[in-house]
Write a protein that holds these residues in place. Structure first.
Motif, PDB file in Angstrom:
ATOM      1  N   PRO A 192     -29.030 -20.841  15.644  1.00  0.00           N
ATOM      2  CA  PRO A 192     -29.812 -21.970  16.161  1.00  0.00           C
ATOM      3  C   PRO A 192     -30.618 -21.638  17.426  1.00  0.00           C
ATOM      4  CG  PRO A 192     -27.580 -22.665  15.645  1.00  0.00           C
ATOM      5  CD  PRO A 192     -27.596 -21.169  15.523  1.00  0.00           C
ATOM      6  N   PRO A 193     -31.831 -22.170  17.521  1.00  0.00           N
ATOM      7  CA  PRO A 193     -32.650 -21.969  18.716  1.00  0.00           C
ATOM      8  C   PRO A 193     -32.198 -22.898  19.849  1.00  0.00           C
ATOM      9  CG  PRO A 193     -33.872 -23.202  17.050  1.00  0.00           C
ATOM     10  CD  PRO A 193     -32.530 -22.913  16.459  1.00  0.00           C
ATOM     11  N   PRO A 194     -32.546 -22.570  21.099  1.00  0.00           N
ATOM     12  CA  PRO A 194     -32.145 -23.427  22.215  1.00  0.00           C
ATOM     13  C   PRO A 194     -32.774 -24.819  22.123  1.00  0.00           C
ATOM     14  CG  PRO A 194     -33.469 -21.544  22.988  1.00  0.00           C
ATOM     15  CD  PRO A 194     -33.265 -21.367  21.527  1.00  0.00           C
ATOM     16  N   GLU A 195     -31.970 -25.830  22.478  1.00  0.00           N
ATOM     17  CA  GLU A 195     -32.383 -27.228  22.336  1.00  0.00           C
ATOM     18  C   GLU A 195     -33.591 -27.594  23.209  1.00  0.00           C
ATOM     19  OE1 GLU A 195     -31.576 -30.048  20.537  1.00  0.00           O
ATOM     20  OE2 GLU A 195     -30.709 -28.509  19.238  1.00  0.00           O
ATOM     21  N   PHE A 196     -33.774 -26.885  24.343  1.00  0.00           N
ATOM     22  CA  PHE A 196     -34.870 -27.294  25.232  1.00  0.00           C
ATOM     23  C   PHE A 196     -36.243 -27.039  24.595  1.00  0.00           C
ATOM     24  CE2 PHE A 196     -34.569 -22.835  26.484  1.00  0.00           C
ATOM     25  CZ  PHE A 196     -35.880 -22.490  26.791  1.00  0.00           C
ATOM     26  N   LEU A 197     -36.251 -26.325  23.449  1.00  0.00           N
ATOM     27  CA  LEU A 197     -37.517 -26.080  22.754  1.00  0.00           C
ATOM     28  C   LEU A 197     -37.773 -27.096  21.643  1.00  0.00           C
ATOM     29  CD1 LEU A 197     -37.237 -22.191  22.622  1.00  0.00           C
ATOM     30  CD2 LEU A 197     -38.793 -23.519  24.057  1.00  0.00           C
ATOM     31  N   ARG A 198     -36.895 -28.121  21.557  1.00  0.00           N
ATOM     32  CA  ARG A 198     -37.012 -29.110  20.488  1.00  0.00           C
ATOM     33  C   ARG A 198     -38.343 -29.862  20.530  1.00  0.00           C
ATOM     34  NH1 ARG A 198     -33.993 -31.216  16.621  1.00  0.00           N
ATOM     35  NH2 ARG A 198     -32.139 -30.047  17.215  1.00  0.00           N
ATOM     36  N   PHE A 199     -39.000 -29.898  21.678  1.00  0.00           N
ATOM     37  CA  PHE A 199     -40.267 -30.624  21.772  1.00  0.00           C
ATOM     38  C   PHE A 199     -41.390 -29.931  20.987  1.00  0.00           C
ATOM     39  CE2 PHE A 199     -43.048 -28.108  24.591  1.00  0.00           C
ATOM     40  CZ  PHE A 199     -42.152 -27.125  25.014  1.00  0.00           C
ATOM     41  N   LEU A 200     -41.179 -28.691  20.592  1.00  0.00           N
ATOM     42  CA  LEU A 200     -42.254 -27.958  19.907  1.00  0.00           C
ATOM     43  C   LEU A 200     -42.453 -28.469  18.487  1.00  0.00           C
ATOM     44  CD1 LEU A 200     -41.626 -24.279  21.094  1.00  0.00           C
ATOM     45  CD2 LEU A 200     -43.463 -25.828  21.786  1.00  0.00           C
ATOM     46  N   PRO A 201     -43.713 -28.558  18.048  1.00  0.00           N
ATOM     47  CA  PRO A 201     -43.982 -29.031  16.690  1.00  0.00           C
ATOM     48  C   PRO A 201     -43.317 -28.129  15.655  1.00  0.00           C
ATOM     49  CG  PRO A 201     -45.986 -28.164  17.729  1.00  0.00           C
ATOM     50  CD  PRO A 201     -44.935 -28.278  18.791  1.00  0.00           C
ATOM     51  N   GLY A 202     -42.687 -28.725  14.668  1.00  0.00           N
ATOM     52  CA  GLY A 202     -42.060 -27.947  13.590  1.00  0.00           C
ATOM     53  C   GLY A 202     -40.634 -27.532  13.897  1.00  0.00           C
ATOM     54  N   PHE A 203     -40.143 -27.808  15.122  1.00  0.00           N
ATOM     55  CA  PHE A 203     -38.798 -27.349  15.516  1.00  0.00           C
ATOM     56  C   PHE A 203     -37.731 -27.804  14.522  1.00  0.00           C
ATOM     57  CE2 PHE A 203     -34.738 -27.568  17.659  1.00  0.00           C
ATOM     58  CZ  PHE A 203     -34.706 -26.445  18.469  1.00  0.00           C
TER      59      PHE A 203
END
Ligand code: 5GP
Ligand code: MN
Length: 328
Positions: A66-77
């Motif tokens: 899983p990728p870090p949650e703070f990048l959830r704002f990115l489109p397609g996350f």
């Protein structure tokens, strides 16, 4: 003063033409990156994914974990997945910022899948097993390579794509603080803002403040910090028990090694973290004036990376005795 723009990164035009043809012909595409993905890995992955989907391609965005949650704002996350259909059922795979194919968790599939693989990476230690490899070590981030490459591959840098790519550049340059920040990088970032990258959203999410658990774990690493007066290596360790007691997430750990590297007595820093039972991650950092190539140390332990920032993973446990910490 009027200054001509800095030279753009160059890639082999023959490879560009080949990649463009492959993309034109391909409908089902898998895009992947390295395990424990960071801002450049996810920014690049989603930048390419969003651009390809805008061209009506059927894209699977894959990360091994899983990728870090703070990048959830990115489109397609939210579309990122950790499993992929057999590669024999797709037309093309892209590996980004991965350094070595095995770090995507898909190496066997990629090499045995009889499907073309395009690699795009800025790691000097990148392996070149792919059908086409765009390896540009002078780039500060894989996202920087993509800013120039996507239009040449007939993919549009929409505002959403620009936000993804700028995230990659900002995270891999430590917000334009690391030595890899050149006028070329700043110009690339400016072009992405011009294309509609949401700089405000990026900074708001990346600098949303450090959580209590992040501060606690940084505190432990600082408490344990030692500097070897001969090698000038700053060393600290974090055990699995530390991670559990502080309740840390993967993202709480980012930046800890940079913090260790700020002391003037040290030429380079090593943080050893027991990320899993029996598995230790090493993170190395140096400074331009120290002239220590930490990627050679990482390679010695089977890892890789850049001259001033690199890493590796080894099997083992951290144990303490009267002489200090060691790996067993
Ligand atoms: P970090 O310490 O932030 O995880 O990694 C710093 C740099 O070293 C990144 O560019 C990362 O891709 C690279 N790196 C980290 N761990 C490994 C590894 O196990 N193998 C390789 N080849 N590179 C790594
Ligand atoms: Mn990168």
């Amino acid at each position: 003063m009027n200054r001509p723009p800095a030279a753009r990164l160059s890639v082999d035009p023959k490879d560009v033409a080949l990649a463009r043809d492959l993309l034109r012909e391909s409908q089902r595409i898998v895009v992947t990156t390295h395990r424990h993905p960071d801002g450049d890995a996810i920014g690049s992955l989603l930048g390419v994914t969003v651009a390809l989907r805008a061209s009506q391609k059927d894209v699977t965005a894959h990360t091994p974990n899983p990728p870090p949650e703070f990048l959830r704002f990115l489109p397609g996350f939210s579309t990122i997945t950790h499993t992929v259909a057999p590669l024999s059922t797709v037309d093309l795979a892209l590996a980004l910022d991965h350094s070595e194919l095995h770090r995507t968790g898909l190496e066997r599939e990629l090499l045995e899948g009889r499907r073309p693989v395009i690699a795009i990476d800025h790691h000097a230690t990148a392996d070149r097993k792919a059908s086409i490899a765009f390896v540009v070590p002078e780039a500060a981030a894989t996202a920087e390579i993509l800013e120039g490459l996507l239009p040449e591959l007939e993919l549009l840098i929409t505002p959403e794509v620009a936000t993804c790519l700028l995230t990659g550049i900002i995270t891999d340059t430590g917000s334009f603080q690391h030595a890899n920040t050149s006028t070329r990088v700043l110009e690339t970032a400016a072009r992405l803002v011009e294309r509609g990258a949401d700089l405000h959203a990026i900074t708001a999410h990346i600098f949303a403040g450090r959580s209590l658990s992040a501060l606690r774990i940084a505190g432990r690493a600082i408490e344990r910090l030692t500097v070897n007066p001969e090698t000038k290596m700053a060393l600290s360790v974090l055990t699995k028990a530390d991670l559990e007691e502080c309740g840390v997430t993967a993202e709480d750990l980012t930046g800890v090694v940079n913090l260790l590297n700020t002391i003037p007595e040290a030429s380079f820093s090593l943080l050893l973290t027991e990320i899993e039972e029996g598995k230790i991650k090493g993170s190395l950092r140096s400074e331009p004036e120290a002239a220590v190539d930490v990627s050679s140390i990482a390679q010695h332990f089977g890892g890789g990376g850049h001259r001033l920032a690199s890493g590796f993973e080894v099997a083992g446990r951290l144990v303490r005795d009267e002489t200090g910490w060691r790996v067993e």
